[in-house]
Design a protein around this motif. Structure first.
Motif, short mmCIF file in Angstrom:
data_model
loop_
_atom_site.label_atom_id
_atom_site.label_comp_id
_atom_site.label_asym_id
_atom_site.label_seq_id
_atom_site.Cartn_x
_atom_site.Cartn_y
_atom_site.Cartn_z
N GLU A 1 0.81 -1.22 0.00
CA GLU A 1 0.00 0.00 0.00
C GLU A 1 0.84 1.26 0.00
O GLU A 1 0.42 2.29 -0.53
N ASN A 2 2.04 1.20 0.55
CA ASN A 2 2.88 2.39 0.62
C ASN A 2 3.64 2.66 -0.69
O ASN A 2 4.32 3.66 -0.81
N TYR A 3 3.53 1.76 -1.69
CA TYR A 3 4.18 1.98 -2.98
C TYR A 3 3.45 3.11 -3.71
O TYR A 3 2.22 3.16 -3.77
N THR A 4 4.25 3.99 -4.29
CA THR A 4 3.67 5.06 -5.12
C THR A 4 3.68 4.59 -6.58
O THR A 4 4.26 3.55 -6.91
N GLU A 5 3.09 5.38 -7.45
CA GLU A 5 3.13 5.06 -8.88
C GLU A 5 4.57 5.04 -9.38
O GLU A 5 4.92 4.23 -10.24
N VAL B 1 1.00 4.17 -15.56
CA VAL B 1 0.86 3.46 -14.28
C VAL B 1 -0.20 4.17 -13.47
O VAL B 1 -0.23 5.40 -13.40
N SER B 2 -1.10 3.40 -12.87
CA SER B 2 -2.01 3.96 -11.88
C SER B 2 -2.11 2.96 -10.74
O SER B 2 -1.91 1.76 -10.92
N LYS B 3 -2.41 3.46 -9.55
CA LYS B 3 -2.44 2.58 -8.38
C LYS B 3 -3.58 3.00 -7.48
O LYS B 3 -3.79 4.18 -7.22
N LYS B 4 -4.31 2.00 -6.99
CA LYS B 4 -5.38 2.21 -6.03
C LYS B 4 -5.21 1.18 -4.93
O LYS B 4 -5.31 -0.02 -5.20
N LYS B 5 -4.91 1.65 -3.75
CA LYS B 5 -4.65 0.78 -2.59
C LYS B 5 -3.62 -0.28 -2.93
O LYS B 5 -2.48 0.05 -3.22
N VAL C 1 9.60 -0.90 -10.57
CA VAL C 1 9.55 -2.37 -10.51
C VAL C 1 9.33 -2.96 -11.89
O VAL C 1 9.97 -3.93 -12.29
N PHE C 2 8.42 -2.37 -12.66
CA PHE C 2 8.01 -2.96 -13.93
C PHE C 2 8.85 -2.51 -15.14
O PHE C 2 8.86 -3.17 -16.17
#
Length: 159
Positions: free
Chosen positions: A114-118, A134-138, A124-125
């Motif tokens: 959860e603490n990873y940002t975009e 990249v988008s991130k939700k929870k 990583v990828f």
């Protein structure tokens, strides 16, 4: 006055659609075929979305009468063994030539800390190939690679 002229030029009844043209007919030939019926303002051959010439052309006359005479005089007439089909009709707008579709690869990665940002997710990828979004939700990350095969490699390596 200029607006009235522009509207008159695009009046649908001044346009003749010619179907079933021979494949090798040129725009100049189309114009010459229809000139005896009235002053031809413009003519053009139809094109497919891929940019290929299709067997349809459009002729714009200066007057509605010229277009009507052309339909009467040319509909059903043979040209190089093909029977022409003529009708009053405006041309469709030209479609831009489409570039080949390049498939991107979008993957869903979970669980992500959860603490990873975009930015962390992108880092990583990125080792698998160029990442375009990249988008991130929870705990869920959505990663889009420039190429489908890079997404496949990432999935194989991380699963």
């Amino acid at each position: 006055a200029a607006a009235r002229e522009a509207a008159a030029a695009n009046e649908p009844k001044r346009w003749v659609m010619v179907q079933q043209l021979p494949a090798d007919v040129a725009d100049d030939t189309l114009r010459q075929l229809f000139a005896p019926f009235g002053k031809v303002v413009t003519s053009r051959l139809g094109h497919s979305p891929a940019g290929q010439t299709v067997r349809t052309g459009y002729v714009q006359f200066e007057t509605v009468e010229g277009a009507e005479l052309a339909v009467t005089g040319m509909n059903g007439r043979k040209l190089q063994g093909r029977v022409l089909a003529c009708s009053i009709s405006m041309p469709q707008p030209e479609q831009p030539t489409r570039a080949p579709v390049q498939k991107t690869g979008k993957i869903v990665a979970q669980p992500m800390p959860e603490n990873y940002t975009e930015t962390n997710v992108r880092e990583v990828f990125s080792r698998f190939g160029p990442v375009v979004d990249v988008s991130k939700k929870k705990e869920v990350a959505y990663v889009t690679f420039e190429h489908l095969e890079h997404a496949a490699i990432a999935c194989t390596e991380l699963n």
